[in-house]
Scaffold this active site. Structure first.
Site, PDB file in Angstrom:
ATOM      1  N   GLU A 116       1.510   9.158 -10.613  1.00 25.71           N
ATOM      2  CA  GLU A 116       2.716   8.509 -10.086  1.00 25.71           C
ATOM      3  C   GLU A 116       2.518   7.007 -10.103  1.00 25.71           C
ATOM      4  O   GLU A 116       1.387   6.547 -10.149  1.00 25.71           O
ATOM      5  CB  GLU A 116       2.945   8.923  -8.619  1.00 25.71           C
ATOM      6  CG  GLU A 116       3.186  10.385  -8.434  1.00 25.71           C
ATOM      7  CD  GLU A 116       3.131  10.797  -6.955  1.00 25.71           C
ATOM      8  OE1 GLU A 116       3.248   9.937  -6.070  1.00 25.71           O
ATOM      9  OE2 GLU A 116       2.951  12.002  -6.719  1.00 25.71           O
ATOM     10  N   LYS A 118       2.168   3.494  -8.348  1.00 20.44           N
ATOM     11  CA  LYS A 118       1.779   3.047  -7.012  1.00 20.44           C
ATOM     12  C   LYS A 118       2.719   1.894  -6.661  1.00 20.44           C
ATOM     13  O   LYS A 118       2.560   0.775  -7.138  1.00 20.44           O
ATOM     14  CB  LYS A 118       0.331   2.580  -7.010  1.00 20.44           C
ATOM     15  CG  LYS A 118      -0.154   2.194  -5.631  1.00 20.44           C
ATOM     16  CD  LYS A 118      -1.635   1.886  -5.655  1.00 20.44           C
ATOM     17  CE  LYS A 118      -2.199   1.588  -4.289  1.00 20.44           C
ATOM     18  NZ  LYS A 118      -1.514   0.566  -3.539  1.00 20.44           N
ATOM     19  N   ASP A 120       4.476  -1.036  -4.775  1.00 19.66           N
ATOM     20  CA  ASP A 120       3.919  -2.059  -3.899  1.00 19.66           C
ATOM     21  C   ASP A 120       4.925  -2.384  -2.807  1.00 19.66           C
ATOM     22  O   ASP A 120       5.727  -3.297  -2.939  1.00 19.66           O
ATOM     23  CB  ASP A 120       3.588  -3.299  -4.733  1.00 19.66           C
ATOM     24  CG  ASP A 120       2.582  -4.178  -4.028  1.00 19.66           C
ATOM     25  OD1 ASP A 120       2.076  -3.759  -2.968  1.00 19.66           O
ATOM     26  OD2 ASP A 120       2.301  -5.273  -4.527  1.00 19.66           O
ATOM     27  N   TYR A 226       7.441  10.276  -1.723  1.00 18.45           N
ATOM     28  CA  TYR A 226       6.490  10.924  -2.621  1.00 18.45           C
ATOM     29  C   TYR A 226       5.599  11.982  -1.980  1.00 18.45           C
ATOM     30  O   TYR A 226       4.729  12.531  -2.640  1.00 18.45           O
ATOM     31  CB  TYR A 226       5.600   9.889  -3.336  1.00 18.45           C
ATOM     32  CG  TYR A 226       4.917   8.896  -2.415  1.00 18.45           C
ATOM     33  CD1 TYR A 226       5.295   7.556  -2.441  1.00 18.45           C
ATOM     34  CD2 TYR A 226       3.920   9.279  -1.537  1.00 18.45           C
ATOM     35  CE1 TYR A 226       4.697   6.629  -1.612  1.00 18.45           C
ATOM     36  CE2 TYR A 226       3.314   8.366  -0.705  1.00 18.45           C
ATOM     37  CZ  TYR A 226       3.701   7.038  -0.748  1.00 18.45           C
ATOM     38  OH  TYR A 226       3.103   6.135   0.084  1.00 18.45           O
ATOM     39  N   LYS A 314      -5.807   0.965 -10.296  1.00 16.80           N
ATOM     40  CA  LYS A 314      -5.050  -0.280 -10.207  1.00 16.80           C
ATOM     41  C   LYS A 314      -4.803  -0.914 -11.577  1.00 16.80           C
ATOM     42  O   LYS A 314      -5.675  -0.873 -12.444  1.00 16.80           O
ATOM     43  CB  LYS A 314      -5.807  -1.283  -9.317  1.00 16.80           C
ATOM     44  CG  LYS A 314      -6.014  -0.821  -7.879  1.00 16.80           C
ATOM     45  CD  LYS A 314      -4.766  -0.881  -7.043  1.00 16.80           C
ATOM     46  CE  LYS A 314      -4.493  -2.243  -6.523  1.00 16.80           C
ATOM     47  NZ  LYS A 314      -4.737  -2.538  -5.168  1.00 16.80           N
ATOM     48  N   CYS A 408      16.206 -39.470  -4.331  1.00 13.36           N
ATOM     49  CA  CYS A 408      16.473 -38.434  -5.334  1.00 13.36           C
ATOM     50  C   CYS A 408      16.045 -38.935  -6.718  1.00 13.36           C
ATOM     51  O   CYS A 408      16.440 -40.034  -7.115  1.00 13.36           O
ATOM     52  CB  CYS A 408      17.957 -38.087  -5.323  1.00 13.36           C
ATOM     53  SG  CYS A 408      18.433 -37.059  -6.732  1.00 13.36           S
ATOM     54  N   CYS A 411      19.507 -39.496  -8.915  1.00 11.08           N
ATOM     55  CA  CYS A 411      20.539 -40.505  -8.630  1.00 11.08           C
ATOM     56  C   CYS A 411      20.051 -41.630  -7.713  1.00 11.08           C
ATOM     57  O   CYS A 411      20.772 -42.603  -7.496  1.00 11.08           O
ATOM     58  CB  CYS A 411      21.768 -39.841  -8.000  1.00 11.08           C
ATOM     59  SG  CYS A 411      21.481 -39.288  -6.317  1.00 11.08           S
ATOM     60  N   CYS A 426      19.215 -33.908  -1.603  1.00  5.59           N
ATOM     61  CA  CYS A 426      19.877 -35.127  -2.049  1.00  5.59           C
ATOM     62  C   CYS A 426      21.283 -35.040  -1.468  1.00  5.59           C
ATOM     63  O   CYS A 426      22.010 -34.098  -1.764  1.00  5.59           O
ATOM     64  CB  CYS A 426      19.914 -35.182  -3.568  1.00  5.59           C
ATOM     65  SG  CYS A 426      21.133 -36.361  -4.172  1.00  5.59           S
ATOM     66  N   CYS A 431      25.721 -36.687  -7.409  1.00  8.25           N
ATOM     67  CA  CYS A 431      24.467 -36.781  -8.158  1.00  8.25           C
ATOM     68  C   CYS A 431      24.621 -35.934  -9.426  1.00  8.25           C
ATOM     69  O   CYS A 431      25.080 -34.795  -9.374  1.00  8.25           O
ATOM     70  CB  CYS A 431      23.342 -36.258  -7.283  1.00  8.25           C
ATOM     71  SG  CYS A 431      21.801 -36.012  -8.154  1.00  8.25           S
TER      72      CYS A 431
END
Ligand code: IVH
Length: 674
Positions: A116, A118, A120, A226, A314, A408, A411, A426, A431
């Site tokens: 199956e 795994k 996460d 599962y 894994k 910024c 601009c 900003c 801008c």
């Protein structure tokens, strides 16, 4: 004690402390500092040292315990059957060792295995009584978990009722967030000025483990089941049949599971999954190999924390090491300034990564990231690269902290940081960087849907000062466009005709397209149904807005702020002059005026959008949340928690067949029903 033994003893103590610290960050704070792979390496080193020097082993060592405890605020749930963890293997040799050990234990190698994915996510147990969901609990330390009943009731993939009517049934599975939903969730968080989640797993954990279940309800959680942990009646005697059974009962079961026999077959499937993991829509960090026969599983038995009949094989970590060449600031649609590290390109899991978001200034400080640093990059969620850590020991001694600019970069406006937010912005709506993003949003499919107005053209239009405000889109003409590089007569004509067509888009699409912070498609629809013209919306006060179910004070503030701004009002005038549709279609003549509908689950004959527009054409309002004002709930397949709530609120419920009848003959239907 010899020098070496002294050294080992110290290292073991150090590892224990470090592992406990990382467990706390991972399980309790949902905010790990290191990648799973690095964590596993620490555990592995500790296990090996403890095996070589058993005299230094203690009972409370992390190698003997499982991470995760009950966090304050949650009611503890004692698991009737412990939720075991899994031992990990990382390569074919280690996997072979596992198989040989197991064959010896059960006395045969003539057996099948279920392979199956795994997932996460977050291990969770669901409790059913006579077919009804009664409780949900996180794994916790495996023996005692956290009561998350209210939270699991808000997850649409979790059936509230199943076809198995056994007196009691407990199942186990993984609560997770898909890669796509994770991306959307983080975009939304960045927009709201709250820190993004590092990866889908943390997002899932942080969303399920909420004391306030209304927050969980807003998060896109899913769950794969599962395992049958406990049943009052007999269950199939193989894992493969159990998976089938779970699916038949109504649970969401992943379909990557395979029944395989030989080591070769299993390793081949592992290699196949490893190569294709990017195409799987959710995060998986390996493959779980389980002995298929349950009687043989029992024969093999468990260690203190892991079954001897299953193992997690894994996937190789999707990490890479590279150098930061530069840190640049990216300006988003709402002015959010995101620092991005430009990397020496590095191949990770088959994909070249050349930039990684550093999210915000706090994150740069926390990780102490500097230009020139060697860093570890992980493709969190298999898609989005993530900076895991800086190799500080390799740092150039002359390197200096990154200084976030005061102005910024596009601009030159002075940067603003709203109180309580981690994101700097900003403030200049004009801008150029913001305008480009704003046009993209305005022209997007969900917005005014102007095809042909893509990134490259927008870039040219803004750089040539043909568009300075959104409303300038409607001032474009042949003369202006034809001068642009690579714009032929035909493309100019097409674009102008698309722009013309956009003028008659629905009013709610226009509201969305304006790009008011925190106003997504749903909020835009709500606004349309409560404020039938743009002038009504402009006049709305915060209290008028918060009176609407589904609009909170933060959103209300943003809306009022938007329409208070002189420039925005001017822009709206220009939209009016250009002849855009800024009114909701009149629907009062319909037989359903005054009625509010809500749709849940999947409809088999039409999409939800189609159903919504049919209802709206009949004069109905279509809501997005269930309230006392909802008159009818239309229930498709796999309805969510709305069905249970509707029953408790006394809302009238229509199945799909009844809904079809209603559409065919609304007047008659209502006469009978009202
Ligand atoms: S079986 C006794 N199957 O992995 C059986 N676990 O590292 C133990 N996990 O805590 C679990 N996908 O949360 C199993 N298909 C799967 C799984 C799975 C993810 C998680 C589970 C467990 C962790 C162990």
């Amino acid at each position: 004690m010899s020098m070496e033994r002294q050294f080992v003893k110290r290292r073991i103590e150090e590892l224990r402390k470090e592992i406990e610290r990382h467990r706390k960050l991972y399980y309790e704070e949902n905010n790990p500092e290191i990648s799973d792979y690095e964590y596993d390496q620490l555990e592995k080193e500790l296990r090996e040292l403890e095996e070589l020097y058993p005299e230094f082993k203690v009972k409370a060592s992390p190698t003997e315990t499982v991470g995760g405890t009950v966090t304050k605020g949650f009611t503890p749930v004692k698991h009737p059957v412990p939720l075991l963890s899994l031992d990990n293997v990382y390569n074919e040799n280690e996997f072979k060792d596992f198989l040989l050990r197991l064959y010896k234990l059960i006395g045969t190698n003539d057996v099948d295995f279920v392979c199956e994915l795994k997932f996460d996510g977050l291990s969770t147990a669901l409790f059913y009584e006579e077919g009804k969901l009664v409780k949900g609990a996180t794994r916790g330390d495996g023996n005692v978990g956290e009561d998350v009943t209210e939270n699991v009731f808000t997850i649409k993939d979790i059936p509230k009722e199943i076809s198995c009517k056994y007196k009691s049934l407990i199942v186990r599975g993984e609560v997770f967030i898909s890669k796509e939903d994770f991306k959307k969730l983080n975009e939304q968080r960045e927009e709201e000025g709250v820190p993004p989640f590092a990866n889908p797993r943390n997002a899932a954990a942080g969303s399920l483990r909420q004391l306030d279940a209304t927050i969980t309800a807003k998060r896109p959680l899913s769950m794969f089941v599962y395992q049958i942990l406990l049943s009052s009646e007999l269950i199939p005697d193989t894992q493969f049949e159990c998976l089938k059974q779970l699916k038949e009962w109504g649970f969401k079961v992943d379909d990557h599971s395979k029944l395989l026999k030989t080591e070769r077959e299993i390793v081949d499937y592992y290699n196949y999954l490893t190569e294709n993991r990017d195409n799987i829509p959710y995060d998986a960090d390996g493959m779980v190999v389980k002995l298929n026969s349950i009687p043989l599983q029992n024969k093999a038995g468990n260690t203190a924390k892991d079954p001897r009949w299953a193992v997690a094989y894994k996937f190789p970590p999707e990490i890479g090491k590279t150098m930061i060449k530069d840190i640049v600031i990216q300006v988003g649609r709402t002015g959010a300034l995101t620092p991005v590290a430009i990397l020496e390109p590095v191949k990770i899991g088959g994909v070249v990564v050349s930039r990684v978001s550093l999210h915000n200034e706090d994150e740069i400080k926390r990780k102490d990231v500097r230009v020139g640093d060697m860093v570890q990059i992980e493709r969190a969620g298999g898609v989005i690269p993530y900076l895991v850590k800086v190799f500080k020991e390799e740092r150039n001694p002359d390197s200096r902290d990154f200084q976030f600019p005061e102005t910024c970069p596009v601009c030159g406006s002075k940067i603003h940081q709203p109180e309580g937010e981690v994101i700097k912005r900003c403030p200049n709506r004009n801008c150029k960087a913001q305008i480009k993003e704003a046009i993209r949003h305005f022209a997007s499919r969900e917005g005014m849907d102007i095809s042909g107005l893509g990134r490259v053209l927008i870039e040219k239009l803004v750089e040539n000062n043909l568009i300075n405000y959104l409303s300038d889109i409607y001032k474009l003409d042949e003369e202006k466009l034809i001068k642009l590089e690579r714009m032929g007569e035909k493309s100019v004509k097409n674009l102008l005709s698309e722009i013309e067509k956009s003028k008659s888009r629905e009013y709610s699409k226009f509201i969305y397209a304006l790009g008011i912070r925190m106003v997504g498609e749903e909020t835009a629809s709500l606004l349309e149904s409560h404020f039938p013209s743009i002038d009504d919306l402009i006049k709305a006060k915060e209290e008028d807005l918060t009176a609407i179910d589904g609009i909170g004070p933060k959103v209300a503030k943003e809306i009022v702020e938007f329409f208070k701004t002189e420039e925005n009002l001017k822009m709206i005038d220009e939209f009016k002059n250009a002849g855009l549709n800024l009114k909701a279609e009149k629907k009062e003549a319909g037989p359903f005026s005054g009625l509010t509908f809500l749709i849940t689950g999947t409809l088999s004959n039409m999409t939800r959008e189609e159903a919504k527009s049919l209802l709206k054409n009949l004069g109905a309002k279509v809501g997005s949340t269930l309230t006392k004002e909802t008159d009818y709930l239309i229930v498709g397949e796999k309805p969510g928690s709305k069905l249970t709530k509707a029953k408790s609120l006394g809302v009238k419920i229509l199945n799909e067949q009844e809904f079809q009848k209603l559409l065919k003959n609304p007047e008659l239907f209502l006469k009978v029903d009202r």
